[in-house]
Motif scaffolding. Sequence first.
Motif, PDB file in Angstrom:
ATOM      1  N   LEU B  54       0.844  -1.198   0.000  1.00 40.85           N
ATOM      2  CA  LEU B  54       0.000   0.000   0.000  1.00 40.85           C
ATOM      3  C   LEU B  54       0.880   1.248   0.000  1.00 40.85           C
ATOM      4  O   LEU B  54       1.995   1.226   0.509  1.00 40.85           O
ATOM      5  CB  LEU B  54      -0.908  -0.001   1.238  1.00 40.85           C
ATOM      6  CG  LEU B  54      -1.818  -1.227   1.396  1.00 40.85           C
ATOM      7  CD1 LEU B  54      -2.671  -1.096   2.646  1.00 40.85           C
ATOM      8  CD2 LEU B  54      -2.718  -1.414   0.180  1.00 40.85           C
ATOM      9  N   ARG B  55       0.342   2.317  -0.601  1.00 45.09           N
ATOM     10  CA  ARG B  55       1.088   3.581  -0.614  1.00 45.09           C
ATOM     11  C   ARG B  55       1.180   4.139   0.797  1.00 45.09           C
ATOM     12  O   ARG B  55       0.202   4.117   1.544  1.00 45.09           O
ATOM     13  CB  ARG B  55       0.400   4.596  -1.527  1.00 45.09           C
ATOM     14  CG  ARG B  55       0.647   4.307  -2.987  1.00 45.09           C
ATOM     15  CD  ARG B  55      -0.030   5.331  -3.854  1.00 45.09           C
ATOM     16  NE  ARG B  55       0.097   4.928  -5.252  1.00 45.09           N
ATOM     17  CZ  ARG B  55      -0.548   5.505  -6.263  1.00 45.09           C
ATOM     18  NH1 ARG B  55      -1.370   6.514  -6.023  1.00 45.09           N
ATOM     19  NH2 ARG B  55      -0.380   5.090  -7.490  1.00 45.09           N
ATOM     20  N   ILE B  56       2.346   4.661   1.132  1.00 43.37           N
ATOM     21  CA  ILE B  56       2.526   5.208   2.485  1.00 43.37           C
ATOM     22  C   ILE B  56       3.145   6.595   2.417  1.00 43.37           C
ATOM     23  O   ILE B  56       3.679   6.988   1.380  1.00 43.37           O
ATOM     24  CB  ILE B  56       3.420   4.283   3.347  1.00 43.37           C
ATOM     25  CG1 ILE B  56       4.774   4.048   2.658  1.00 43.37           C
ATOM     26  CG2 ILE B  56       2.708   2.964   3.633  1.00 43.37           C
ATOM     27  CD1 ILE B  56       5.740   3.250   3.502  1.00 43.37           C
ATOM     28  N   SER B  57       3.062   7.317   3.511  1.00 43.75           N
ATOM     29  CA  SER B  57       3.632   8.669   3.561  1.00 43.75           C
ATOM     30  C   SER B  57       5.142   8.582   3.766  1.00 43.75           C
ATOM     31  O   SER B  57       5.676   7.542   4.142  1.00 43.75           O
ATOM     32  CB  SER B  57       3.005   9.451   4.707  1.00 43.75           C
ATOM     33  OG  SER B  57       3.439   8.900   5.941  1.00 43.75           O
ATOM     34  N   LYS B 101      -2.947  18.802   3.769  1.00 44.17           N
ATOM     35  CA  LYS B 101      -3.165  17.369   3.574  1.00 44.17           C
ATOM     36  C   LYS B 101      -1.929  16.538   3.915  1.00 44.17           C
ATOM     37  O   LYS B 101      -2.036  15.491   4.562  1.00 44.17           O
ATOM     38  CB  LYS B 101      -3.556  17.140   2.102  1.00 44.17           C
ATOM     39  CG  LYS B 101      -3.865  15.689   1.761  1.00 44.17           C
ATOM     40  CD  LYS B 101      -4.169  15.548   0.275  1.00 44.17           C
ATOM     41  CE  LYS B 101      -4.199  14.084  -0.126  1.00 44.17           C
ATOM     42  NZ  LYS B 101      -4.045  13.895  -1.567  1.00 44.17           N
ATOM     43  N   ALA B 102      -0.773  17.014   3.477  1.00 48.48           N
ATOM     44  CA  ALA B 102       0.433  16.171   3.580  1.00 48.48           C
ATOM     45  C   ALA B 102       1.517  16.777   4.463  1.00 48.48           C
ATOM     46  O   ALA B 102       2.580  16.200   4.617  1.00 48.48           O
ATOM     47  CB  ALA B 102       0.982  15.905   2.186  1.00 48.48           C
ATOM     48  N   PHE B 125      10.297  10.970  -1.316  1.00 52.01           N
ATOM     49  CA  PHE B 125       9.179  11.688  -1.938  1.00 52.01           C
ATOM     50  C   PHE B 125       7.907  11.473  -1.127  1.00 52.01           C
ATOM     51  O   PHE B 125       7.640  10.372  -0.660  1.00 52.01           O
ATOM     52  CB  PHE B 125       8.939  11.192  -3.367  1.00 52.01           C
ATOM     53  CG  PHE B 125       9.764  11.919  -4.406  1.00 52.01           C
ATOM     54  CD1 PHE B 125      11.051  11.500  -4.706  1.00 52.01           C
ATOM     55  CD2 PHE B 125       9.252  13.020  -5.077  1.00 52.01           C
ATOM     56  CE1 PHE B 125      11.813  12.165  -5.662  1.00 52.01           C
ATOM     57  CE2 PHE B 125      10.007  13.689  -6.033  1.00 52.01           C
ATOM     58  CZ  PHE B 125      11.283  13.267  -6.325  1.00 52.01           C
ATOM     59  N   GLU B 126       7.135  12.564  -0.963  1.00 46.63           N
ATOM     60  CA  GLU B 126       5.836  12.481  -0.306  1.00 46.63           C
ATOM     61  C   GLU B 126       4.775  12.532  -1.397  1.00 46.63           C
ATOM     62  O   GLU B 126       4.451  13.604  -1.920  1.00 46.63           O
ATOM     63  CB  GLU B 126       5.678  13.657   0.673  1.00 46.63           C
ATOM     64  CG  GLU B 126       4.319  13.764   1.322  1.00 46.63           C
ATOM     65  CD  GLU B 126       3.934  12.501   2.078  1.00 46.63           C
ATOM     66  OE1 GLU B 126       4.513  12.251   3.135  1.00 46.63           O
ATOM     67  OE2 GLU B 126       3.062  11.753   1.579  1.00 46.63           O
ATOM     68  N   PHE B 127       4.238  11.366  -1.754  1.00 43.90           N
ATOM     69  CA  PHE B 127       3.297  11.299  -2.878  1.00 43.90           C
ATOM     70  C   PHE B 127       2.020  12.077  -2.602  1.00 43.90           C
ATOM     71  O   PHE B 127       1.403  12.644  -3.510  1.00 43.90           O
ATOM     72  CB  PHE B 127       2.980   9.849  -3.239  1.00 43.90           C
ATOM     73  CG  PHE B 127       2.155   9.730  -4.495  1.00 43.90           C
ATOM     74  CD1 PHE B 127       2.726   9.977  -5.742  1.00 43.90           C
ATOM     75  CD2 PHE B 127       0.803   9.413  -4.444  1.00 43.90           C
ATOM     76  CE1 PHE B 127       1.980   9.891  -6.911  1.00 43.90           C
ATOM     77  CE2 PHE B 127       0.045   9.329  -5.613  1.00 43.90           C
ATOM     78  CZ  PHE B 127       0.632   9.570  -6.843  1.00 43.90           C
ATOM     79  N   ALA B 128       1.620  12.126  -1.337  1.00 47.76           N
ATOM     80  CA  ALA B 128       0.381  12.817  -0.991  1.00 47.76           C
ATOM     81  C   ALA B 128       0.479  14.321  -1.227  1.00 47.76           C
ATOM     82  O   ALA B 128      -0.528  15.021  -1.284  1.00 47.76           O
ATOM     83  CB  ALA B 128       0.012  12.540   0.462  1.00 47.76           C
TER      84      ALA B 128
END
Lengths: 320, 286
Positions: B54-57, B101-102, B125-128
Amino acid sequence: MAFTYLEFERPIAELSEKIEELSRMGSNNTIDIAEEVEKLSKKRDRLIEQIYRNATRHQISQLSRHPDRPYFMDYIPLLFDDFQELHGDRAFADDGAIVGGPARFGEHTVMIVGQQKGRDTKEKLKRNFGMARPEGYRKALRLFHMAERFGMPVMTFIDTAGAWPGIDAEEHGQSEAIARNLMELAVLKVPVMCTVIGEGGSGGALALGVGDRLFMQEFTTYSVISPEGCAAILWRDRAYAEQAAEALKSTVKDLQELQLIDTVIPEPKQGAHRDLETAATMMKAVLHPALEELLEMPLPTLLEQRQQRLRNIGVFQQHS
Amino acid sequence: MNWLTRLIESPRAILSSNDTPEGIWIKCNGCNETLYNKELMRSAMVCPRCDQHLRISAAERAGFLFDEGFEQRDTELRSVDVLNFKDLKRYKDRLKEADKKAGEGDSVRNYLAHIQGTLISASIFEFAYMGGSMGSVAGEKIVLGMERALRRQCPYLLVCASGGARMQESMLSLMQMAKTSAMVNQLHEHKIPFVCLLTDPTMGGVSASVAWLGDVIIAEPGALIGFAGPRVIQETVGSKLPEGFQRAEFLLEHGLIDAVVDRREQRAYLHTLLGHLTAFSYKQHH
């Protein structure tokens, strides 16, 4: 040669047709017609001036990929002597979208590498519409290294919608090929001059675009994404290309303001696509002295300046 | 139907989405199982049923990868709306939303950390944050991360999760590809090991620059990695894309990356790898 006219160029085309028609009648020579032709010609000049100087960003983006716009290989015989095209990446294929080899530029031997779009259907297919595959970028890199070995300055000519978005390109490492060129060009031990002669399309353009000097012809663009692509993502509709072109600010004037380019290469007043020879002369007038200047520079200075140039790109704030 | 099944089958409202793992329940986007968050955290947010990563921060990633006591760095950089960019929303507003949000700090977070005792400089990288898009701040932070590795004489780790260049910074963002790639030469010159970990997704301008320049490139299982997006390719070529196209395993098969490493094994893998890359058994070379 039959010209293609874009929508906003139509008034010029119409006036030209009228002038031509009158001139033909003028062979029956009445003074009135000669006067009328001259009047209309002046009017056309003003119209050209008006249309091109006031072109919107979206119109300039269309000019940068105008079907009549000169391509890299149109300029080669006008700018260079003794060009010898070298083919292939020595691994998998010869990519027709990128053309390169040694040539003489004035008294200097240089390595020239550029994208080639193709004019008719057959050539378009051969050149893949100027969209290079990894093999093209690897051929370019092979030539860059050869140039370094034999002390040839590198001159690149950028004109592409972007790197080829295909299954084969991904399988052969499109990302890797582009990334490697960016890295290697940054430390290539010869002068590197890059010139945008049409469409500067994103990473596929940048893979030939890292160097000591970046030049752009007047009616070209250099953009992170095409206005249509940007509109499709951010507006969720390609029809917003005009708004996207405005927002992206990718014209020569915009990029000059952002200090991302060194010199603008002027074009004939109705664009390079209407007068190739003058366009080539104007290009040479900028590129030749620029090359002379770089040739005088000691290698450590050259590399240090190139590195600083790259290190300093970007605008941001420091919060305490 | 007991209380648990009732809870699981109840409306989505009580389920948190994948990008808010603070919730109690998370639905796996691989097998659709509803999973207990605490259990997922124990398995580094990898589904224990189907191994979906799963995608994570960035913060969660740091927690899974690094030894306790890691520190975030270069937190003071902020994006500027140089072009006054406006699409359906203003860039300024998108930045504010993303901050909320991020978390502030834009799409790349820098760390000074240890992995099983080995000191590293890392950028994650912070995808959010605006899809992990790379603008001026991301480019600068990556370079700062590399410069920190040079100063500390320690390896540099880059963890990618990005949709590509940040369109709202237009050419300034494209040029970050050149800036970050150029800097890799200095790592080479000073023999600083550079490892890239590509996670879902790593695309476009990030993929076609610094992400592909590591000495060793590893990827997470199932991660989508490539230059052009699958939809663009599909539209261009008009034919069906091959099974597993642009997934980590596909790239491994095509010789484009070194290894696919399960998130739960990455700490140990990196520790061993960095040991190899910093051993310099042949001292003459150094």
